[in-house]
Design a protein around this motif. Structure first.
Motif, mmCIF file in Angstrom:
data_model
loop_
_atom_site.group_PDB
_atom_site.id
_atom_site.type_symbol
_atom_site.label_atom_id
_atom_site.label_comp_id
_atom_site.label_asym_id
_atom_site.label_seq_id
_atom_site.Cartn_x
_atom_site.Cartn_y
_atom_site.Cartn_z
ATOM 1 N N LEU A 250 0.821 -1.207 0.000
ATOM 2 C CA LEU A 250 0.000 0.000 0.000
ATOM 3 C C LEU A 250 0.859 1.263 0.000
ATOM 4 O O LEU A 250 0.533 2.245 -0.656
ATOM 5 C CB LEU A 250 -0.944 -0.014 1.209
ATOM 6 N N LYS A 251 1.977 1.239 0.717
ATOM 7 C CA LYS A 251 2.839 2.424 0.802
ATOM 8 C C LYS A 251 3.378 2.857 -0.560
ATOM 9 O O LYS A 251 3.770 4.004 -0.722
ATOM 10 C CB LYS A 251 3.982 2.188 1.773
ATOM 11 N N HIS A 252 3.374 1.951 -1.539
ATOM 12 C CA HIS A 252 3.886 2.289 -2.858
ATOM 13 C C HIS A 252 2.816 2.833 -3.799
ATOM 14 O O HIS A 252 3.162 3.364 -4.866
ATOM 15 C CB HIS A 252 4.548 1.073 -3.499
ATOM 16 N N ILE A 253 1.558 2.718 -3.427
ATOM 17 C CA ILE A 253 0.501 3.143 -4.357
ATOM 18 C C ILE A 253 -0.470 4.172 -3.781
ATOM 19 O O ILE A 253 -1.141 4.864 -4.535
ATOM 20 C CB ILE A 253 -0.282 1.934 -4.911
ATOM 21 N N ALA A 254 -0.568 4.276 -2.473
ATOM 22 C CA ALA A 254 -1.493 5.241 -1.872
ATOM 23 C C ALA A 254 -0.854 6.632 -1.868
ATOM 24 O O ALA A 254 0.362 6.765 -1.715
ATOM 25 C CB ALA A 254 -1.838 4.831 -0.448
ATOM 26 N N LYS A 255 -1.683 7.640 -2.025
ATOM 27 C CA LYS A 255 -1.180 9.018 -1.923
ATOM 28 C C LYS A 255 -0.787 9.298 -0.480
ATOM 29 O O LYS A 255 0.228 9.938 -0.217
ATOM 30 C CB LYS A 255 -2.238 10.007 -2.379
ATOM 31 N N ALA A 256 -1.602 8.815 0.461
ATOM 32 C CA ALA A 256 -1.317 9.049 1.877
ATOM 33 C C ALA A 256 -1.941 7.970 2.741
ATOM 34 O O ALA A 256 -3.028 7.475 2.453
ATOM 35 C CB ALA A 256 -1.853 10.414 2.303
ATOM 36 N N CYS A 257 -1.227 7.614 3.784
ATOM 37 C CA CYS A 257 -1.731 6.777 4.870
ATOM 38 C C CYS A 257 -1.367 7.554 6.119
ATOM 39 O O CYS A 257 -0.190 7.856 6.343
ATOM 40 C CB CYS A 257 -1.046 5.413 4.900
ATOM 41 N N LYS A 258 -2.362 7.920 6.908
ATOM 42 C CA LYS A 258 -2.054 8.734 8.084
ATOM 43 C C LYS A 258 -2.964 8.380 9.240
ATOM 44 O O LYS A 258 -3.983 7.709 9.066
ATOM 45 C CB LYS A 258 -2.143 10.214 7.757
ATOM 46 N N SER A 259 -2.570 8.847 10.410
ATOM 47 C CA SER A 259 -3.374 8.628 11.617
ATOM 48 C C SER A 259 -3.398 9.906 12.420
ATOM 49 O O SER A 259 -2.519 10.763 12.290
ATOM 50 C CB SER A 259 -2.781 7.482 12.443
ATOM 51 N N LYS A 260 -4.422 10.005 13.268
ATOM 52 C CA LYS A 260 -4.554 11.169 14.153
ATOM 53 C C LYS A 260 -5.543 10.818 15.249
ATOM 54 O O LYS A 260 -6.319 9.866 15.133
ATOM 55 C CB LYS A 260 -5.017 12.391 13.377
ATOM 56 N N ASN A 261 -5.495 11.586 16.308
ATOM 57 C CA ASN A 261 -6.461 11.396 17.380
ATOM 58 C C ASN A 261 -7.863 11.730 16.897
ATOM 59 O O ASN A 261 -8.060 12.647 16.105
ATOM 60 C CB ASN A 261 -6.148 12.294 18.574
ATOM 61 N N ALA A 262 -8.814 10.994 17.424
ATOM 62 C CA ALA A 262 -10.230 11.308 17.255
ATOM 63 C C ALA A 262 -10.769 11.425 18.677
ATOM 64 O O ALA A 262 -11.547 10.595 19.138
ATOM 65 C CB ALA A 262 -10.936 10.211 16.471
ATOM 66 N N GLY A 263 -10.250 12.399 19.398
ATOM 67 C CA GLY A 263 -10.509 12.523 20.825
ATOM 68 C C GLY A 263 -9.436 11.751 21.574
ATOM 69 O O GLY A 263 -8.582 11.109 20.974
ATOM 70 N N PRO A 264 -9.457 11.778 22.892
ATOM 71 C CA PRO A 264 -8.395 11.132 23.666
ATOM 72 C C PRO A 264 -8.469 9.605 23.704
ATOM 73 O O PRO A 264 -7.497 8.951 24.082
ATOM 74 C CB PRO A 264 -8.588 11.704 25.070
ATOM 75 N N PHE A 265 -9.590 9.029 23.284
ATOM 76 C CA PHE A 265 -9.774 7.583 23.416
ATOM 77 C C PHE A 265 -9.827 6.823 22.092
ATOM 78 O O PHE A 265 -9.986 5.606 22.080
ATOM 79 C CB PHE A 265 -11.050 7.290 24.218
ATOM 80 N N HIS A 266 -9.716 7.533 20.972
ATOM 81 C CA HIS A 266 -9.814 6.900 19.656
ATOM 82 C C HIS A 266 -8.748 7.433 18.702
ATOM 83 O O HIS A 266 -8.267 8.549 18.860
ATOM 84 C CB HIS A 266 -11.195 7.142 19.032
ATOM 85 N N ILE A 267 -8.440 6.628 17.709
ATOM 86 C CA ILE A 267 -7.517 6.978 16.626
ATOM 87 C C ILE A 267 -8.306 6.872 15.320
ATOM 88 O O ILE A 267 -9.118 5.959 15.153
ATOM 89 C CB ILE A 267 -6.341 5.965 16.552
ATOM 90 N N THR A 268 -8.039 7.774 14.399
ATOM 91 C CA THR A 268 -8.604 7.674 13.055
ATOM 92 C C THR A 268 -7.475 7.420 12.078
ATOM 93 O O THR A 268 -6.438 8.076 12.122
ATOM 94 C CB THR A 268 -9.361 8.965 12.672
ATOM 95 N N LEU A 269 -7.683 6.438 11.218
ATOM 96 C CA LEU A 269 -6.734 6.093 10.168
ATOM 97 C C LEU A 269 -7.330 6.498 8.825
ATOM 98 O O LEU A 269 -8.524 6.310 8.597
ATOM 99 C CB LEU A 269 -6.496 4.577 10.153
#
Length: 107
Positions: free
Chosen positions: A4-23
């Protein structure tokens, strides 16, 4: 197979509040997004396996108009709690990078 790292424009993560992560997994070419989509590889079950959480605990969304997938899942340790090594959730996307997609595309 292509990672996936060779074909996706971006793969990222961030907090979705203090108890969740969004990918986020995003593409910039509609035809490539469709090819990946047709493989069915990117799904809630895979995310659950990669992150060691129950599939039922994942909010998984495919958003074709943006050529993207989004998954929100519980953090193992709340943001800022003792033992948390990524307060912003910005380094949690790494397991996505090595997802293998059954396509014959030069990396």
């Amino acid at each position: 197979m292509v990672k996936l790292k060779h074909i996706a424009k971006a793969c990222k993560s961030k907090n979705a509040g203090p108890f969740h992560i969004t990918l986020d997994i995003m593409f910039d070419k509609p035809a490539l997004f469709e090819q990946v989509r047709e493989t069915g590889v990117i799904n809630a079950k895979l995310i659950a396996q990669l992150y060691g959480v129950a599939e039922a605990d994942i909010l998984f969304t495919e958003y074709a108009p943006a050529l993207a997938w989004k998954a929100t899942l519980p953090r193992r340790i709340p943001s800022g709690a003792v033992g948390d090594t990524d307060v912003y959730g910005a380094q949690q996307h790494a397991p996505l990078l090595d997802i293998e997609i059954p396509l014959d595309i030069a990396a």
